[in-house]
Design a protein around this motif. Sequence first.
Motif, PDB file in Angstrom:
ATOM      1  N   ARG A  85       0.815  -1.219   0.000  1.00 10.75           N
ATOM      2  CA  ARG A  85       0.000   0.000   0.000  1.00 10.75           C
ATOM      3  C   ARG A  85       0.848   1.269   0.000  1.00 10.75           C
ATOM      4  NH1 ARG A  85      -5.052   0.190   1.055  1.00 10.75           N
ATOM      5  NH2 ARG A  85      -4.971   2.007   2.424  1.00 10.75           N
ATOM      6  N   THR A 143       1.228   8.203  -7.512  1.00  8.51           N
ATOM      7  CA  THR A 143       0.534   8.228  -6.230  1.00  8.51           C
ATOM      8  C   THR A 143       0.967   7.010  -5.436  1.00  8.51           C
ATOM      9  OG1 THR A 143      -1.636   8.425  -5.161  1.00  8.51           O
ATOM     10  CG2 THR A 143      -1.509   6.950  -7.066  1.00  8.51           C
ATOM     11  N   ASN A 147      -3.897   4.453  -3.166  1.00  3.43           N
ATOM     12  CA  ASN A 147      -4.851   5.314  -3.865  1.00  3.43           C
ATOM     13  C   ASN A 147      -5.290   4.754  -5.213  1.00  3.43           C
ATOM     14  OD1 ASN A 147      -4.648   7.269  -1.806  1.00  3.43           O
ATOM     15  ND2 ASN A 147      -2.780   8.060  -2.732  1.00  3.43           N
ATOM     16  N   HIS A 149      -7.283   1.784  -7.376  1.00  3.66           N
ATOM     17  CA  HIS A 149      -8.361   0.803  -7.194  1.00  3.66           C
ATOM     18  C   HIS A 149      -8.828   0.285  -8.546  1.00  3.66           C
ATOM     19  CE1 HIS A 149      -8.498   2.369  -3.123  1.00  3.66           C
ATOM     20  NE2 HIS A 149      -8.506   3.574  -3.656  1.00  3.66           N
ATOM     21  N   TYR A 161      -7.575   6.024  -9.908  1.00  2.00           N
ATOM     22  CA  TYR A 161      -6.722   6.470  -8.811  1.00  2.00           C
ATOM     23  C   TYR A 161      -7.050   7.913  -8.472  1.00  2.00           C
ATOM     24  CZ  TYR A 161      -3.981   8.134 -12.844  1.00  2.00           C
ATOM     25  OH  TYR A 161      -3.574   8.720 -14.022  1.00  2.00           O
ATOM     26  N   ASP A 162      -6.674   8.294  -7.248  1.00  2.00           N
ATOM     27  CA  ASP A 162      -6.895   9.660  -6.792  1.00  2.00           C
ATOM     28  C   ASP A 162      -5.716  10.103  -5.937  1.00  2.00           C
ATOM     29  OD1 ASP A 162      -7.316   8.288  -4.397  1.00  2.00           O
ATOM     30  OD2 ASP A 162      -9.475   8.558  -4.428  1.00  2.00           O
ATOM     31  N   ASN A 163      -5.762  11.343  -5.467  1.00  2.00           N
ATOM     32  CA  ASN A 163      -4.676  11.900  -4.646  1.00  2.00           C
ATOM     33  C   ASN A 163      -3.317  11.707  -5.319  1.00  2.00           C
ATOM     34  OD1 ASN A 163      -6.548  12.572  -2.639  1.00  2.00           O
ATOM     35  ND2 ASN A 163      -6.371  10.548  -1.725  1.00  2.00           N
ATOM     36  N   TYR A 164      -3.201  12.183  -6.538  1.00  2.51           N
ATOM     37  CA  TYR A 164      -1.985  11.964  -7.314  1.00  2.51           C
ATOM     38  C   TYR A 164      -1.306  13.278  -7.687  1.00  2.51           C
ATOM     39  CZ  TYR A 164      -4.913  13.189 -11.329  1.00  2.51           C
ATOM     40  OH  TYR A 164      -5.745  13.844 -12.195  1.00  2.51           O
TER      41      TYR A 164
END
Length: 178
Positions: A85, A143, A147, A149, A161-164
């Motif tokens: 992770r 990232t 983050n 999926h 994905y996010d927060n990248y």
Amino acid sequence: LENEQEIDYLESVIISINQAEHTEEFNEIISELEKGGYLKSHNRNAKVKQTRSKPRRFISSDGLEILVGRNNTQNDVLTLKTASRHDLWLHTKDIPGTHVIVRLPKPFASINDMPNATLEEAAALAAYFSKAKQADKVPVDYTFRANVHKPNSAKPGMVIYDNYWTIMTDPTSSKLSR
């Protein structure tokens, strides 16, 4: 949108075919296309036990391991099963290509703790093993693996994905030769 995703998927398959180096990689691509209904199944698995290819492996100038997927099925395994992770995940922004994982020895408190040379080298690898291989400047998103999926019923290799963050890189850089 669905047609665009289908085109992106098929372009990623073409990239995998063009970059395949071993019989196992071609067999994995054929198997993926059979499972997706793009090719008629010929029960090859009953005749020959299929061996799985391994991701490309590089060591950054900072001594960190960088893993690069060889095809969509391997991208899924690399990102969703192999990576921790807290590892760093990279992919070209809106361009079909491979998943790249930087194995981090411990969770970093902040992305600012990431060695710049390793980040640049991993981004260059993501761009090199993508459709944008010949471009001068390629945007690469990165990232933490946490983050990333896989949506339900998504095709192999397709993730969200996010927060990248995004870094610009040159896939023809001399950094790759090292």
